[in-house]
Design an enzyme around this catalytic site. Structure first.
Site, mmCIF file in Angstrom:
data_model
loop_
_atom_site.group_PDB
_atom_site.id
_atom_site.type_symbol
_atom_site.label_atom_id
_atom_site.label_comp_id
_atom_site.label_asym_id
_atom_site.label_seq_id
_atom_site.Cartn_x
_atom_site.Cartn_y
_atom_site.Cartn_z
ATOM 1 N N ASP A 86 0.852 -1.160 0.198
ATOM 2 C CA ASP A 86 0.090 -0.070 -0.044
ATOM 3 C C ASP A 86 0.886 1.092 -0.049
ATOM 4 O OD1 ASP A 86 -1.668 1.976 0.525
ATOM 5 O OD2 ASP A 86 -2.830 1.158 1.967
ATOM 6 N N ASN A 113 2.932 3.991 -11.766
ATOM 7 C CA ASN A 113 1.541 4.021 -12.271
ATOM 8 C C ASN A 113 0.483 4.151 -11.458
ATOM 9 O OD1 ASN A 113 -0.647 3.241 -14.611
ATOM 10 N ND2 ASN A 113 -0.822 1.743 -13.107
ATOM 11 N N TYR A 177 -5.870 15.823 -7.264
ATOM 12 C CA TYR A 177 -5.523 14.728 -8.171
ATOM 13 C C TYR A 177 -4.453 15.429 -9.286
ATOM 14 C CZ TYR A 177 -5.325 11.786 -12.301
ATOM 15 O OH TYR A 177 -4.830 10.593 -13.376
ATOM 16 N N SER A 178 -5.072 16.723 -9.622
ATOM 17 C CA SER A 178 -4.197 17.459 -10.774
ATOM 18 C C SER A 178 -2.993 18.015 -9.854
ATOM 19 C CB SER A 178 -5.083 18.667 -11.211
ATOM 20 O OG SER A 178 -4.541 19.466 -11.894
ATOM 21 N N GLY A 210 -4.825 11.250 -21.966
ATOM 22 C CA GLY A 210 -6.407 11.779 -21.555
ATOM 23 C C GLY A 210 -7.130 10.655 -20.996
ATOM 24 N N LEU A 211 -8.453 11.034 -21.145
ATOM 25 C CA LEU A 211 -9.338 10.202 -20.614
ATOM 26 C C LEU A 211 -9.362 8.852 -21.028
ATOM 27 C CD1 LEU A 211 -11.627 9.642 -18.502
ATOM 28 C CD2 LEU A 211 -13.135 10.161 -20.298
HETATM 29 P P1 NDP Z 1 -6.905 2.177 -11.856
HETATM 30 O O1 NDP Z 1 -7.888 2.975 -10.847
HETATM 31 O O2 NDP Z 1 -7.515 1.308 -12.852
HETATM 32 O O3 NDP Z 1 -5.721 1.567 -11.328
HETATM 33 C C1 NDP Z 1 -5.248 1.919 -10.039
HETATM 34 C C2 NDP Z 1 -4.022 0.790 -9.942
HETATM 35 O O4 NDP Z 1 -3.210 1.329 -8.600
HETATM 36 C C3 NDP Z 1 -4.648 -0.496 -9.278
HETATM 37 O O5 NDP Z 1 -4.046 -1.347 -9.823
HETATM 38 C C4 NDP Z 1 -4.711 -0.236 -7.859
HETATM 39 O O6 NDP Z 1 -4.652 -1.627 -7.232
HETATM 40 C C5 NDP Z 1 -3.378 0.542 -7.479
HETATM 41 N N1 NDP Z 1 -3.656 1.278 -6.324
HETATM 42 C C6 NDP Z 1 -4.469 1.902 -5.988
HETATM 43 N N2 NDP Z 1 -4.421 2.432 -4.840
HETATM 44 C C7 NDP Z 1 -3.177 2.123 -4.225
HETATM 45 C C8 NDP Z 1 -2.435 2.028 -3.189
HETATM 46 N N3 NDP Z 1 -2.963 2.965 -1.903
HETATM 47 N N4 NDP Z 1 -1.055 1.562 -3.099
HETATM 48 C C9 NDP Z 1 -0.693 0.782 -4.086
HETATM 49 N N5 NDP Z 1 -1.507 0.710 -5.173
HETATM 50 C C10 NDP Z 1 -2.588 1.101 -5.368
HETATM 51 O O7 NDP Z 1 -6.253 3.503 -12.475
HETATM 52 P P2 NDP Z 1 -5.950 3.552 -14.112
HETATM 53 O O8 NDP Z 1 -5.420 2.647 -14.809
HETATM 54 O O9 NDP Z 1 -7.182 4.580 -14.852
HETATM 55 O O10 NDP Z 1 -4.872 4.971 -14.100
HETATM 56 C C11 NDP Z 1 -3.487 4.427 -14.197
HETATM 57 C C12 NDP Z 1 -2.506 5.660 -14.330
HETATM 58 O O11 NDP Z 1 -3.056 6.477 -15.785
HETATM 59 C C13 NDP Z 1 -2.541 6.473 -13.002
HETATM 60 O O12 NDP Z 1 -1.404 7.067 -12.807
HETATM 61 C C14 NDP Z 1 -3.421 7.637 -13.636
HETATM 62 O O13 NDP Z 1 -3.238 8.968 -13.020
HETATM 63 C C15 NDP Z 1 -3.067 7.836 -15.122
HETATM 64 N N6 NDP Z 1 -4.019 8.376 -15.917
HETATM 65 C C16 NDP Z 1 -5.416 7.684 -15.971
HETATM 66 C C17 NDP Z 1 -6.329 8.138 -16.893
HETATM 67 C C18 NDP Z 1 -7.768 7.379 -17.187
HETATM 68 O O14 NDP Z 1 -8.691 7.973 -17.748
HETATM 69 N N7 NDP Z 1 -8.014 6.172 -16.646
HETATM 70 C C19 NDP Z 1 -6.330 9.458 -17.453
HETATM 71 C C20 NDP Z 1 -4.955 10.074 -17.313
HETATM 72 C C21 NDP Z 1 -4.066 9.421 -16.482
HETATM 73 P P3 NDP Z 1 -5.132 -2.136 -5.642
HETATM 74 O O15 NDP Z 1 -6.669 -1.593 -5.578
HETATM 75 O O16 NDP Z 1 -4.967 -3.591 -5.918
HETATM 76 O O17 NDP Z 1 -4.229 -1.564 -4.925
#
Ligand code: NDP
Length: 283
Positions: A86, A113, A177-178, A210-211
Site C-alpha cells: 500500500d 503508474n 489529483y491535478s 487523456g481520458l
Molecule cells: P486504476 O484505478 O484502474 O488502477 C489503479 C491501480 O493502482 C490499481 O492497480 C490499484 O490496485 C493500484 N492502487 C490503488 N491504490 C493504491 C495504493 N494505495 N497503493 C498501491 N497501489 C494502489 O487506474 P488507471 O489505470 O485508470 O490509471 C493508471 C494511471 O494512469 C494513473 O497514474 C492515472 O493517473 C493515469 N491516468 C489515467 C487516466 C484514465 O482516464 N484512466 C487519465 C489520465 C491519466 P489495488 O486496488 O489492488 O491497490
C-alpha cells in the site's frame, strides 16, 4: 492562417513520426510495474509480458496480482513475481524496490503508474484527503524512484512516470489529483535535467494521458464529462514504447500535444472551451 498552417504541419509530422522503439530490446528486460492489478497498469504488464520481459508487479490486492501474474506467464513473460503493498505507507516503496532487485537481480525499467482513489468532484475542503493523495500519487513515486536509481543507473535504465493531461492543464473536479500530477511533472522534469547534466544514463519518460476507458475512470467521470475515452491497451502500449525509446514525454492520444500547445498560446479562450465539456449544476 499561420496558426492553421502550423497545426497542419504538426499533424503531418505527428502522423509520420516514428519513435526509436525496438521490441527486441524488451526481451529479458527487468521491469517493476506499480498499480499492476487493474486498468492501465495491468495492460502495461501484459505488453511487457508479450515482449518477453521479467517482471515484478505491485498493488494492494494480492489475489488480483496473482491472476495478472498467471496471465503474464501465459503471454510470454520470462519470470513474474508480485508483492502486495500500500503506497500510502511511507515504508513500502523501498521494500518493493528491494524485493524487485533481489528477485530479478537488478532493474532496467521502473514504471510508476498507481494512484489512490480519485474523487472527481468539486473541492469540498478535505485537506486530509489531499495530504493522503500526495503521499500515494506523488511522494511514493519519489521514494520508489530514489530507491531504484542506483540499479537503473548501473543498467542504463529508464524511469517511466504515468501522468495526465490534468498535470499539464488544470481541469475542473480534479483539484487534489491535478496537484499530484503537476508535482510529478515538476519533480521528474527537474530530475531529468540533473541526470543529463551529471551524465547519468537513466532516461525519464513522462506520460501525458487523456481520458482512458479503465473501469475506475469510467465510473468516476460518468455523467460529468462530454469526452470520449480511449482504449487502455493502446494507452499502455504507448507508455511501454515511450519508455523503451527513452522519450522525454509521450502524449496519448497524440493530439493532446497540439492541444497543450494551443492552450499555452490561448489560455483564456482555451479554458472557456474546456469548461463546456464538464457538467456543472449549481446548488
Ligand atoms: P486504476 O484505478 O484502474 O488502477 C489503479 C491501480 O493502482 C490499481 O492497480 C490499484 O490496485 C493500484 N492502487 C490503488 N491504490 C493504491 C495504493 N494505495 N497503493 C498501491 N497501489 C494502489 O487506474 P488507471 O489505470 O485508470 O490509471 C493508471 C494511471 O494512469 C494513473 O497514474 C492515472 O493517473 C493515469 N491516468 C489515467 C487516466 C484514465 O482516464 N484512466 C487519465 C489520465 C491519466 P489495488 O486496488 O489492488 O491497490
Amino acid at each position: 492562417k499561420v496558426l492553421c498552417a502550423t497545426g497542419v504541419v504538426a499533424g503531418i509530422i505527428t502522423f509520420f513520426w516514428k519513435d526509436d522503439f525496438n521490441p527486441e530490446s524488451l526481451s529479458g528486460a527487468r521491469v517493476l510495474v506499480t498499480g499492476a492489478s487493474a486498468g492501465i497498469g495491468e495492460q502495461i504488464a501484459y505488453h511487457y509480458a508479450r515482449f518477453g520481459a521479467e517482471m515484478v508487479l505491485t498493488a494492494r490486492r494480492e489475489a488480483v496480482l496473482q491472476k495478472v501474474m498467471e496471465k503474464c506467464l501465459t503471454l510470454g513473460a520470462k519470470k513474474v513475481f508480485y508483492i502486495p503493498a500500500d503506497m500510502s505507507s511511507p515504508s513500502e516503496p523501498e521494500k518493493v524496490v528491494q524485493f524487485a532487485v533481489q528477485k530479478l537481480g537488478g532493474l532496467d525499467y521502473l514504471v510508476l503508474n498507481h494512484i489512490g482513489t480519485n474523487r472527481f468532484q468539486e473541492w469540498t475542503g478535505d485537506v486530509e484527503y489531499t495530504r493522503w493523495l500526495m503521499q500515494v500519487n506523488f511522494l511514493s513515486y519519489v521514494a520508489l524512484a530514489t530507491a531504484a536509481l542506483p540499479t537503473l543507473e548501473k543498467n542504463r535504465g529508464a524511469l517511466v512516470v504515468v501522468s495526465s493531461l490534468t498535470g499539464r492543464m488544470p481541469t475542473p473536479f480534479t483539484t487534489s489529483y491535478s496537484a499530484t500530477k503537476f508535482a510529478l511533472d515538476g519533480f521528474f522534469s527537474s530530475l531529468r535535467h540533473e541526470l543529463i547534466m551529471q551524465k547519468r544514463d537513466v532516461s525519464v519518460t513522462l506520460c501525458i494521458l487523456g481520458l482512458i476507458d479503465t473501469d475506475s475512470a469510467l465510473e468516476y467521470t460518468r455523467g460529468k464529462v462530454h469526452i470520449s475515452a480511449s482504449p487502455a491497451p493502446e494507452a499502455a502500449l504507448a507508455i511501454v514504447r515511450g519508455g523503451a525509446a527513452r522519450a522525454h514525454e509521450i502524449f496519448y492520444p497524440r493530439w493532446l500535444q497540439q492541444l497543450c500547445r494551443l492552450w499555452a498560446l490561448f489560455p483564456s479562450s482555451g479554458n472557456h472551451v474546456l469548461r463546456t465539456f464538464y457538467n456543472y449544476s449549481s446548488p
